[in-house]
Design an enzyme around this catalytic site. Structure first.
Site, short mmCIF file in Angstrom:
data_model
loop_
_atom_site.label_atom_id
_atom_site.label_comp_id
_atom_site.label_asym_id
_atom_site.label_seq_id
_atom_site.Cartn_x
_atom_site.Cartn_y
_atom_site.Cartn_z
N LYS A 41 -14.74 -1.27 -6.01
CA LYS A 41 -15.15 0.11 -6.24
C LYS A 41 -13.94 1.03 -6.26
O LYS A 41 -13.88 2.00 -7.00
CB LYS A 41 -16.12 0.53 -5.12
CG LYS A 41 -16.56 1.98 -5.15
CD LYS A 41 -17.63 2.20 -6.19
CE LYS A 41 -17.88 3.68 -6.54
NZ LYS A 41 -17.76 4.62 -5.47
N LYS A 51 -9.49 -7.82 -9.18
CA LYS A 51 -10.60 -8.01 -8.27
C LYS A 51 -11.71 -6.99 -8.58
O LYS A 51 -11.42 -5.86 -8.97
CB LYS A 51 -10.04 -7.74 -6.87
CG LYS A 51 -10.88 -8.20 -5.73
CD LYS A 51 -10.09 -7.99 -4.43
CE LYS A 51 -11.04 -7.57 -3.34
NZ LYS A 51 -10.38 -7.26 -2.08
N LYS A 101 0.82 -1.20 0.00
CA LYS A 101 0.00 0.00 0.00
C LYS A 101 0.86 1.25 0.00
O LYS A 101 0.50 2.24 -0.63
CB LYS A 101 -0.93 0.03 1.22
CG LYS A 101 -2.12 -0.90 1.08
CD LYS A 101 -3.24 -0.47 2.01
CE LYS A 101 -4.44 -1.39 1.83
NZ LYS A 101 -5.53 -1.05 2.71
#
Ligand code: TRP
Length: 343
Positions: A210, A207, A118
């Site tokens: 959103k 994947k 991340k």
């Protein structure tokens, strides 16, 4: 005292069909399966939400909205052994985190692969909060003495660091914490389908999410049933020209088969036998589109029937009850580390 199963439900984004199939419905199934024999703690880790870029103006409402989605997916809010709460409503989560931080090595945290991934992706946005995320998660778990924590593959390391921190403190101070089971035992116990991944309809190598801003590939639970069916009809497939369940070489078609299995509740073998070798992708898409349309129609009806005030009552009752439990653990720790007088 019943053993505790604890799970955190992140709620930054608008929920997708992938969230429904991968998290919401499994949570409702888990509740049904273990009802009566275990206590289930299901909480919204709203403090964890800051660790990815979010819209602060919608965070509060989205926690409640997402809980409603879980209820529409079958979560029973009247089950007396299920407690639903928001992390930030129980200050002990934050307080225990500050203490645990001092018993956690910088080096062991720097090895967390999710942090590495991340932080590489967010580069300018790497906060101390993101770095500290696993310790907050350890506090979430240790405060309640949870034995089982059903998490996906991506959270395995965080569960392990929770065990390490808990064991370390028990070693130093005596029996402070109940330690969650090892990941392997957890997976066996809950029989989790951890490999389950619903992929994007437009890019089936990724994947369905959103957060990747992929409106064509993502079915939102708030999409109109017709719009969602259209997205299925324009799903990316391949040029093989024959249906096979094969994630490696035909991820688009395989994703459609997977969705069909999950929405119809029919066994994978049966669906595969029915479709393997068929040459019309259009027929498969039509079947999936119909299943998606029917599902959304039914789901949105259920959502509309939820009594929000009952959910809010449940939340405030459970937040009070769980704060009591959490405060007891916190006090035990505060005494052990010298912040409060020994008993
Ligand atoms: N980190 C989890 C996730 O991203 C959410 C979470 C936060 C959690 N605290 C937890 C899960 C404690 C289980 C237990 O999905």
């Amino acid at each position: 005292m019943k053993d505790i199963i604890l799970t955190g439900i992140r709620s930054n984004d608008e929920p997708t069909l992938g969230n429904y199939l991968g998290a919401m419905r499994p949570m409702a199934d888990l509740q049904r399966k273990f009802a009566g024999r275990y206590q289930i703690n299901m909480f919204v880790p709203d403090l964890h939400s800051f660790t990815t870029p979010i819209d602060h103006s919608t965070l509060y409402d989205s926690s409640i909205r997402n809980l409603k989605y879980f209820v529409a997916a079958g979560l029973d809010i009247d089950d007396p052994n299920t407690f639903i709460y928001r992390q930030s409503f129980i200050p002990a989560h934050s307080e225990l985190t500050v203490i645990l931080n001092n018993f956690t090595g910088f080096g062991e945290m720097a090895r967390m692969t999710q942090f590495k991934d991340k932080s590489a992706a967010q580069n300018d946005n790497v906060s101390v909060g993101l770095f500290d995320y696993p310790v907050l998660m350890a506090a979430d778990i240790l405060l309640y003495g949870a034995k089982y924590v059903p998490v996906g593959e991506d959270q395995t390391q965080h569960l392990e660091i929770t065990r390490d921190i808990g064991l370390r403190m028990n070693h130093k101070f005596g029996e402070l914490f109940v330690i969650p089971e090892e990941t392997k035992k957890q997976v066996e116990f809950m029989n989790l389908n951890r490999g389950l991944r619903i992929r994007s309809l437009s890019d089936p190598t990724r994947k369905m999410s959103k957060s990747i801003q992929d409106p064509r590939g993502t079915i939102l639970l708030s999409d109109s049933p017709d719009a969602a069916a259209k997205k299925v009809m324009s799903a990316t497939t391949d040029s093989v020209g024959q249906v096979n369940f094969d994630w490696e070489n035909q991820p688009g078609v395989t994703n459609l088969l997977q969705i069909l299995v999950l929405l119809t509740g029919r066994p994978q073998d049966e669906i595969n036998a029915e479709w393997t070798g068929q040459t019309s992708y259009g027929e498969l898409k039509k079947a999936v589109a119909t299943a998606v349309r029917d599902f959304l129609t039914d789901f949105q009806t259920k959502l509309g029937e939820i009594d929000e005030s009952r959910l809010l009552d449940k939340l405030s009752r459970d937040e009070m009850a769980m704060a009591e439990v959490a405060n007891e653990t916190l006090l035990r720790v505060q005494r052990a580390v010298g912040l409060r007088q020994k008993k």
